[in-house]
Design an enzyme around this catalytic site. Structure first.
Site, PDB file in Angstrom:
ATOM      1  N   HIS A  12      97.647 -44.911  17.289  1.00  0.00           N
ATOM      2  CA  HIS A  12      97.904 -44.523  18.690  1.00  0.00           C
ATOM      3  C   HIS A  12      96.787 -45.073  19.589  1.00  0.00           C
ATOM      4  CE1 HIS A  12      98.160 -40.890  21.668  1.00  0.00           C
ATOM      5  NE2 HIS A  12      99.119 -41.757  21.972  1.00  0.00           N
ATOM      6  N   GLU A  39     100.034 -48.876  18.573  1.00  0.00           N
ATOM      7  CA  GLU A  39     100.689 -48.538  19.849  1.00  0.00           C
ATOM      8  C   GLU A  39      99.636 -48.640  20.925  1.00  0.00           C
ATOM      9  OE1 GLU A  39     101.753 -45.468  23.054  1.00  0.00           O
ATOM     10  OE2 GLU A  39      99.932 -45.741  21.874  1.00  0.00           O
ATOM     11  N   HIS A  54      95.818 -46.040  29.686  1.00  0.00           N
ATOM     12  CA  HIS A  54      96.769 -44.930  29.604  1.00  0.00           C
ATOM     13  C   HIS A  54      96.982 -44.245  30.950  1.00  0.00           C
ATOM     14  CE1 HIS A  54      98.078 -40.767  28.886  1.00  0.00           C
ATOM     15  NE2 HIS A  54      98.745 -41.267  27.870  1.00  0.00           N
TER      16      HIS A  54
HETATM   17  O1  G3P Z   1     104.071 -43.818  22.437  1.00  0.00           O
HETATM   18  C1  G3P Z   1     103.680 -42.608  21.902  1.00  0.00           C
HETATM   19  C2  G3P Z   1     102.637 -41.928  22.761  1.00  0.00           C
HETATM   20  O2  G3P Z   1     101.644 -42.866  23.097  1.00  0.00           O
HETATM   21  C3  G3P Z   1     103.207 -41.336  24.020  1.00  0.00           C
HETATM   22  O3  G3P Z   1     102.308 -40.551  24.711  1.00  0.00           O
HETATM   23  O4  G3P Z   1     100.719 -40.092  26.509  1.00  0.00           O
HETATM   24  O5  G3P Z   1      99.859 -40.879  24.344  1.00  0.00           O
HETATM   25  O6  G3P Z   1     101.057 -42.442  25.845  1.00  0.00           O
HETATM   26  P1  G3P Z   1     100.922 -41.016  25.376  1.00  0.00           P
HETATM   27 MG    MG Z   2     101.230 -44.284  24.644  1.00  0.00          MG
END
Ligand code: G3P
Ligand code: MG
Length: 248
Positions: A12, A39, A54
């Site tokens: 992540h 990701e 983000h």
């Molecule tokens: O894509 C999964 C996750 O990244 C979604 O939430 O807020 O961490 O971008 P966030």
């Molecule tokens: Mg994300």
């Protein structure tokens, strides 16, 4: 569902909890752990260039402040995106989408690009990111998987680069999930792991879609989701979930 070409475990925000989020330092740490997919969050600078961040604002993760959309790419690149996490990462820059593509392609790492538009720039961000992804991953064996909470961004991405696979993100899975996936031509449903159960995973698979669960940091929880057939797990702890990676 057709054979899904992506690995089970995605780190992540590139390095998960092990490095400053959405930085190349995080990507390198993940790669050293043997992570095979990542990701990250992509948005646009004031001058329309895709870069990784983000939040809509700069202060949580960089030494800047205010809305990210107000700065040009050159101004964003002056910021330090590492020190807020730890002094050892001082001087880490906000990455260009192009840098991510170069490193991931040379390292054989698959990518989920989460299109994270600043408010009001949904369609523009979807279009620009999809066009850039098409160019940067040209002739890649596995294309980047585009995802977004914004159906508008995914719709624009679909028009700009229809061949790139798309996943629609939900926090909680709504009752009309299938209609929403169909509306953007998504191949995958991405959602918070607590929103899933075995029956729902089976319904989503029966309808022909893949499933990604975020953000899964506990190995027992990951094993349960894997036993239900969840196709992708997005984690802040790629060091813990690495042992689950043998599926693809
Ligand atoms: O894509 C999964 C996750 O990244 C979604 O939430 O807020 O961490 O971008 P966030
Ligand atoms: Mg994300």
């Amino acid at each position: 569902m057709p054979l899904w070409p992506y690995p089970l475990v995605f780190a992540h925000r590139l390095g998960g909890a092990l490095a400053p989020e959405n930085t190349l330092a995080g990507l390198l740490i993940a790669a050293r752990l043997g992570v095979r997919a990542v990701e990250c969050d992509v948005k646009l600078s004031a001058d329309g260039e895709p870069f990784l961040l983000h939040d809509d604002t700069l202060q949580r993760t960089t030494n800047g402040a205010g809305p990210a959309r107000a700065l040009t790419l050159a101004q964003l690149r002056e910021l330090d995106a590492g020190s807020r996490f730890h002094a050892a990462f001082a001087g880490e820059a906000l990455p260009l989408l192009e840098e991510l593509a170069t490193l991931c392609r040379s390292g054989g790492i698959q990518v989920n690009l989460e299109i994270k538009p600043c408010p009001g720039r949904e369609a523009e961000t979807g279009r620009v990111v999809a066009r850039a992804a098409r160019r940067l991953w040209q002739r890649a064996a596995v294309p980047p998987l585009l995802s977004s909470f914004s159906a508008e961004a995914l719709h624009a991405a679909r028009i700009a680069a229809p061949e790139l696979p798309r996943g629609l993100l939900f926090d909680t899975v709504p009752a009309n999930w299938r209609a929403q996936l169909d509306a953007v031509g998504a191949l995958a449903l991405h959602c918070h792991h607590a929103s899933l159960n075995l029956a729902l995973v089976e319904s989503i698979h029966s309808a022909g879609y893949a499933v990604m669960a975020y953000t899964v940091n506990d190995v027992m929880e990951a094993r349960l989701l894997q036993s239900w057939g969840v196709d992708m797990l997005c984690t802040d702890r790629p060091d813990r979930l690495g042992e689950l990676q043998s599926r693809v």
